[in-house]
Scaffold this active site. Structure first.
Site, PDB file in Angstrom:
ATOM      1  CB  ILE A 107      -0.969  -0.031   1.214  1.00 58.29           C
ATOM      2  CG1 ILE A 107      -1.941   1.138   1.219  1.00 58.29           C
ATOM      3  CG2 ILE A 107      -0.231  -0.122   2.532  1.00 58.29           C
ATOM      4  CD1 ILE A 107      -3.179   0.894   2.085  1.00 58.29           C
ATOM      5  CG  ASP A 109      -0.779   6.217   4.317  1.00 50.78           C
ATOM      6  OD1 ASP A 109      -1.858   5.746   4.685  1.00 50.78           O
ATOM      7  OD2 ASP A 109      -0.338   7.290   4.734  1.00 50.78           O
TER       8      ASP A 109
HETATM    9  P1  IMP Z   1       3.863   5.329   3.455  1.00 47.07           P
HETATM   10  O1  IMP Z   1       5.359   5.316   3.654  1.00 47.07           O
HETATM   11  O2  IMP Z   1       3.216   6.405   4.275  1.00 47.07           O
HETATM   12  O3  IMP Z   1       3.438   5.395   2.014  1.00 47.07           O
HETATM   13  O4  IMP Z   1       3.312   4.010   4.064  1.00 47.07           O
HETATM   14  C1  IMP Z   1       3.637   2.833   3.474  1.00 47.07           C
HETATM   15  C2  IMP Z   1       3.690   1.659   4.421  1.00 47.07           C
HETATM   16  O5  IMP Z   1       2.916   1.845   5.612  1.00 47.07           O
HETATM   17  C3  IMP Z   1       3.066   0.495   3.696  1.00 47.07           C
HETATM   18  O6  IMP Z   1       4.072  -0.255   3.084  1.00 47.07           O
HETATM   19  C4  IMP Z   1       2.371  -0.260   4.798  1.00 47.07           C
HETATM   20  O7  IMP Z   1       3.247  -1.227   5.319  1.00 47.07           O
HETATM   21  C5  IMP Z   1       2.053   0.762   5.827  1.00 47.07           C
HETATM   22  N1  IMP Z   1       0.648   1.233   5.688  1.00 47.07           N
HETATM   23  C6  IMP Z   1       0.181   2.353   5.107  1.00 47.07           C
HETATM   24  N2  IMP Z   1      -1.148   2.458   5.170  1.00 47.07           N
HETATM   25  C7  IMP Z   1      -1.564   1.354   5.829  1.00 47.07           C
HETATM   26  C8  IMP Z   1      -2.860   0.851   6.185  1.00 47.07           C
HETATM   27  O8  IMP Z   1      -3.932   1.432   5.922  1.00 47.07           O
HETATM   28  N3  IMP Z   1      -2.863  -0.331   6.850  1.00 47.07           N
HETATM   29  C9  IMP Z   1      -1.736  -1.034   7.162  1.00 47.07           C
HETATM   30  N4  IMP Z   1      -0.509  -0.612   6.829  1.00 47.07           N
HETATM   31  C10 IMP Z   1      -0.425   0.572   6.165  1.00 47.07           C
END
Ligand code: IMP
Ligand code: MG
Length: 182
Positions: A107, A109
């Site tokens: 995912i 985010d």
């Molecule tokens: P980012 O670095 O903010 O893009 O977050 C990425 C990582 O956070 C992903 O690889 C997930 O492991 C975790 N993550 C982000 N959103 C979620 C969610 O809604 N549920 C569970 N894990 C999440």
């Protein structure tokens, strides 16, 4: 097995968002899109642990190009929130010098994890770096890390299942659930 209509993990309640049959159908389509784009290139697949293991294992059999699957641990999420640091294993990245890479993520985010990883890869004289993510939350994106291939775009909700966890719980669920308490 029948999917539960509500599950409780720790202090939070979750309801079904995407059922397994739909996830698997989309993964097959996504593999087709990726196969068309990659053509006959040789690709190093980089699946980000722990979250992307289920996605990587599900999509891998449908790839028609020559590839090698690697798993790499990066932890950036602390419970519900994206944390400000990404923990990368640098020695593994050095083995990828000169290769074309497809990152497999569960995912996107804020985009921080994918952005940090792609930036570090690009500094290491790596070939093309592409990103495929099972889920993407466009409204949450704060870093330039839009996936080249996306399974499903979802809202800003917190999700679990199909590899994704809430405090190490919920990863093994075969469907994807969204939190209804936030
Ligand atoms: P980012 O670095 O903010 O893009 O977050 C990425 C990582 O956070 C992903 O690889 C997930 O492991 C975790 N993550 C982000 N959103 C979620 C969610 O809604 N549920 C569970 N894990 C999440
Ligand atoms: Mg992840």
């Amino acid at each position: 097995m029948v999917s539960p209509t509500e599950i409780i993990l720790g202090d939070l309640r979750f309801k079904p968002l995407i059922f397994n049959a739909i996830i698997m159908e989309r993964i097959r389509e996504l593999a087709k899109e990726i196969n068309e784009e990659i053509g006959s290139q040789k690709i190093e697949l980089l699946a980000i642990l722990d979250g992307a293991e289920a996605f990587a294992k599900a999509i891998h059999p449908f790839f028609s190009f020559e590839n090698q699957l690697h798993f790499m641990k990066i932890k950036t999420y602390d419970g519900l929130h994206s944390s400000a640091s990404a923990d990368l294993d640098w020695s593994e990245l050095d083995q990828l010098r000169g290769k074309n890479i497809l990152i497999l993520e569960d995912i996107i985010d804020s985009g921080f994890t994918a952005y940090k990883l792609t930036e570090s890869l690009k500094k290491r004289e790596i070939g093309d770096v592409r990103l495929a993510s099972l889920l993407h939350k466009p409204a949450q994106l704060k870093y330039p890390a839009k996936p080249d291939f996306t399974g499903f775009e979802i809202g800003p909700e917190f999700v679990v299942g199909f590899g994704m966890d809430y405090r190490e719980q919920g990863r093994e669920l075969k469907d994807i659930y969204r939190c209804v308490d936030l």
